[in-house]
Design a protein around this motif. Structure first.
Motif, PDB file in Angstrom:
ATOM      1  N   ARG A  18      -5.157 -15.224 -19.251  1.00 44.24           N
ATOM      2  CA  ARG A  18      -5.961 -14.807 -18.082  1.00 44.24           C
ATOM      3  C   ARG A  18      -7.047 -15.394 -17.527  1.00 44.24           C
ATOM      4  O   ARG A  18      -6.657 -15.119 -15.972  1.00 44.24           O
ATOM      5  CB  ARG A  18      -6.279 -13.217 -18.435  1.00 44.24           C
ATOM      6  N   SER A  21      -4.566 -17.907 -15.215  1.00 43.22           N
ATOM      7  CA  SER A  21      -4.115 -16.624 -13.824  1.00 43.22           C
ATOM      8  C   SER A  21      -5.102 -16.120 -12.857  1.00 43.22           C
ATOM      9  O   SER A  21      -5.195 -16.129 -11.763  1.00 43.22           O
ATOM     10  CB  SER A  21      -3.084 -15.385 -14.572  1.00 43.22           C
ATOM     11  N   THR A  22      -6.228 -15.798 -13.270  1.00 45.02           N
ATOM     12  CA  THR A  22      -7.069 -15.794 -12.626  1.00 45.02           C
ATOM     13  C   THR A  22      -7.720 -16.902 -11.083  1.00 45.02           C
ATOM     14  O   THR A  22      -8.245 -16.295  -9.841  1.00 45.02           O
ATOM     15  CB  THR A  22      -8.942 -15.558 -12.873  1.00 45.02           C
ATOM     16  N   ARG A  26      -3.166 -15.219  -9.761  1.00 43.40           N
ATOM     17  CA  ARG A  26      -2.047 -14.919  -9.950  1.00 43.40           C
ATOM     18  C   ARG A  26      -2.512 -13.549 -10.459  1.00 43.40           C
ATOM     19  O   ARG A  26      -4.129 -13.687 -11.149  1.00 43.40           O
ATOM     20  CB  ARG A  26      -1.458 -16.106 -11.061  1.00 43.40           C
ATOM     21  N   SER A  27      -1.309 -12.644 -10.782  1.00 38.85           N
ATOM     22  CA  SER A  27      -2.244 -11.418 -12.001  1.00 38.85           C
ATOM     23  C   SER A  27      -2.547 -11.663 -13.044  1.00 38.85           C
ATOM     24  O   SER A  27      -2.437 -12.395 -14.067  1.00 38.85           O
ATOM     25  CB  SER A  27      -0.397 -10.566 -11.540  1.00 38.85           C
ATOM     26  N   PRO A  28      -3.521 -10.363 -13.051  1.00 40.67           N
ATOM     27  CA  PRO A  28      -4.242 -11.536 -14.545  1.00 40.67           C
ATOM     28  C   PRO A  28      -3.098 -10.662 -15.415  1.00 40.67           C
ATOM     29  O   PRO A  28      -3.881 -10.204 -16.363  1.00 40.67           O
ATOM     30  CB  PRO A  28      -5.935 -10.388 -14.413  1.00 40.67           C
ATOM     31  N   GLU A  29      -2.340  -9.119 -15.220  1.00 40.43           N
ATOM     32  CA  GLU A  29      -1.660  -9.122 -16.297  1.00 40.43           C
ATOM     33  C   GLU A  29      -1.268  -9.804 -16.683  1.00 40.43           C
ATOM     34  O   GLU A  29       0.211 -10.281 -16.285  1.00 40.43           O
ATOM     35  CB  GLU A  29      -1.198  -7.628 -15.682  1.00 40.43           C
ATOM     36  N   ILE A  30      -1.179  -9.760 -18.058  1.00 37.47           N
ATOM     37  CA  ILE A  30      -0.639 -10.783 -19.246  1.00 37.47           C
ATOM     38  C   ILE A  30       0.854 -10.442 -19.666  1.00 37.47           C
ATOM     39  O   ILE A  30      -0.288  -9.563 -20.919  1.00 37.47           O
ATOM     40  CB  ILE A  30      -1.552 -12.120 -19.516  1.00 37.47           C
ATOM     41  N   SER A  31       2.291 -10.610 -20.188  1.00 37.29           N
ATOM     42  CA  SER A  31       2.538  -9.778 -21.047  1.00 37.29           C
ATOM     43  C   SER A  31       2.793 -10.735 -22.455  1.00 37.29           C
ATOM     44  O   SER A  31       2.220 -11.942 -22.509  1.00 37.29           O
ATOM     45  CB  SER A  31       4.624  -9.887 -20.698  1.00 37.29           C
ATOM     46  N   SER A 205       6.391 -14.111 -15.196  1.00 38.14           N
ATOM     47  CA  SER A 205       5.288 -13.422 -14.177  1.00 38.14           C
ATOM     48  C   SER A 205       5.766 -14.138 -13.105  1.00 38.14           C
ATOM     49  O   SER A 205       5.214 -14.135 -11.696  1.00 38.14           O
ATOM     50  CB  SER A 205       4.105 -14.297 -14.386  1.00 38.14           C
ATOM     51  N   GLU A 206       6.777 -14.875 -13.593  1.00 37.58           N
ATOM     52  CA  GLU A 206       7.232 -16.603 -11.898  1.00 37.58           C
ATOM     53  C   GLU A 206       8.540 -15.365 -11.686  1.00 37.58           C
ATOM     54  O   GLU A 206       9.323 -15.040 -12.149  1.00 37.58           O
ATOM     55  CB  GLU A 206       7.761 -17.521 -12.565  1.00 37.58           C
TER      56      GLU A 206
END
Length: 414
Positions: A18, A21-22, A26-31, A205-206
């Protein structure tokens, strides 16, 4: 509360990803799937995080790499990647502390140098890195280029074939190793690289869009000597095509293969614009065209940065076109690579040893890194005041010894 900088554990990984990504916006929502994929590519004891009250606010990792020196020697490198500091924690020396820890460990391991791809120019020079290989990108107006639109294949007996991802994973690694043996600045690719770059392993996320793949097979035995991947779009206006093809990769072990793959793409039906992807600044592409002005330069920038950690091994490992001797007084703000070294070079080989002799050139380790792959000019750096010429003519001699006929190129982002 004090900041905790340490190597991460498995339980830290979701927060570390996270934070990464910050830092990269990028989105902080990580799967969970993305965390698992990233975990598989990390060497945990070479992955650092900065934690403030339990929250990760900085990231850094390194991994083993090989890079090709001028002449073809494969050198052990410490590749640096995934560097970020959250915007709430800038200007606190966090990167400096992570960098110092990692570079000291790389020196202890015996790595010859460190590498990285710099997101921004001003960051890494203060740590002793120098821009050693640059890249250029062109946008080609196909109609103006002047190539025969009826081109139907190579005239040397070779052929161009379309292939799929599984074929690329079979033939690509061997082809890349042949390229890497000849292309200074190129780095190795592991199995994971081929899985990621052919879509077999996909980061949630990509955005992934399956490219077209084409290979050039030589007339002698049908060996794969070149590989092209490209992504076209489908644009039409008033029943006229305005399709754009973006090259996502082109590697070739021979000039014939490189020329054939460019001809193939530039003569494909409906494609009116080709975006080259990041190429060496002296790529064949512009002069390959009957009208080189059809290739508009859209990017020309520093790309691969290196820091020499073991200067004697690095200078002894590369080749030299002429005999000559230089005494280099090298400064390193981190103290890892500082010293005075005598280089005795010839086409037959080289030796580099510590010395107390008077220096011919005085320079920072970052400027030596910029010179190492043969791309930069010592004469130019002297004119800029970044290299001090202690003996008249020493800068010109350095250029004679270090510069290469073709420019270095690193095809890969890491």
């Amino acid at each position: 509360m004090s900041l905790d900088i340490r190597t991460i554990t498995g339980s830290d990984l979701p927060d570390w990803v996270r934070a990464l990504s910050t830092g990269f916006l990028r989105s902080p929502e990580i799967s969970d799937e993305e965390i698992e994929i990233r975990h598989a590519g990390l060497i945990m004891d070479r992955t650092q995080g900065v934690f403030d009250a339990g929250r990760c606010v900085g990231t850094y990792r390194s991994f083993p790499q090989e890079i090709t020196a001028p002449g073809g020697a494969a050198l052990t490198a410490n590749a640096v990647s995934n560097v970020s500091v959250s915007p709430t924690h800038r200007r606190r020396g966090l990167l400096s502390r992570m960098m110092a820890e990692d570079q000291a460990r790389a020196k202890e391991r015996g790595d010859v140098l460190s590498t990285l791809i710099a997101a921004e120019y001003p960051i890494y020079g203060r740590y002793g890195f120098g821009p050693a290989a640059w890249v250029s990108e062109w946008e080609v107006d196909v109609a103006r280029a002047g190539l025969d639109p009826r081109w139907s294949g190579p005239d040397d007996g070779g052929r161009v074939d379309l292939v799929d991802g599984p074929d690329v994973r079979k033939t690509g690694p061997e082809l890349h190793e042949r390229l890497r043996a000849a292309q200074h600045g190129a780095v190795d690719r592991d199995e994971r690289w081929w899985l990621r770059n052919t879509g077999e392993v996909r980061m949630p996320s990509e955005t992934w869009r399956e490219p077209f793949y084409a290979v050039y097979r030589s007339a002698a035995g049908g060996r794969v000597d070149g590989l092209l991947s490209y992504v076209p779009d489908d644009r039409w206006d008033a029943k006229r095509p305005h399709c754009r093809a973006t090259v996502t990769g082109l590697i070739a072990a021979t000039p014939a293969a490189e020329r054939a793959l460019w001809h193939f793409l530039l003569s494909a039906d409906w494609i009116t614009t080709v975006v080259s992807g990041l190429r060496a600044p002296d790529d064949l592409l512009p002069l390959l065209l009957p009208d080189p002005r059809a290739a508009r330069l859209t990017t020309h920038a520093d790309f691969l940065w290196i820091k020499l950690l073991d200067i004697p091994r690095a200078l002894e490992s590369r080749t030299y076109p002429a005999p000559g001797s230089l005494v280099l007084d090298v400064h390193d703000p981190a103290g890892l690579s500082a010293g005075r070294f005598r280089l005795d070079a010839s086409p037959e080989g080289a030796s580099c040893t510590a010395t107390t002799e008077s220096a011919d050139l005085s320079l920072g380790v970052g400027d030596l890194g910029a010179l190492y792959l043969g791309d930069e000019s010592a004469v130019r750096l002297t004119a800029l005041g970044r290299v001090a010429e202690e003996r008249p003519g020493a800068s010109a001699l350095a250029d004679t010894l270090l510069r290469t006929p073709r420019r270095p190129w690193c095809p890969d982002v890491f």
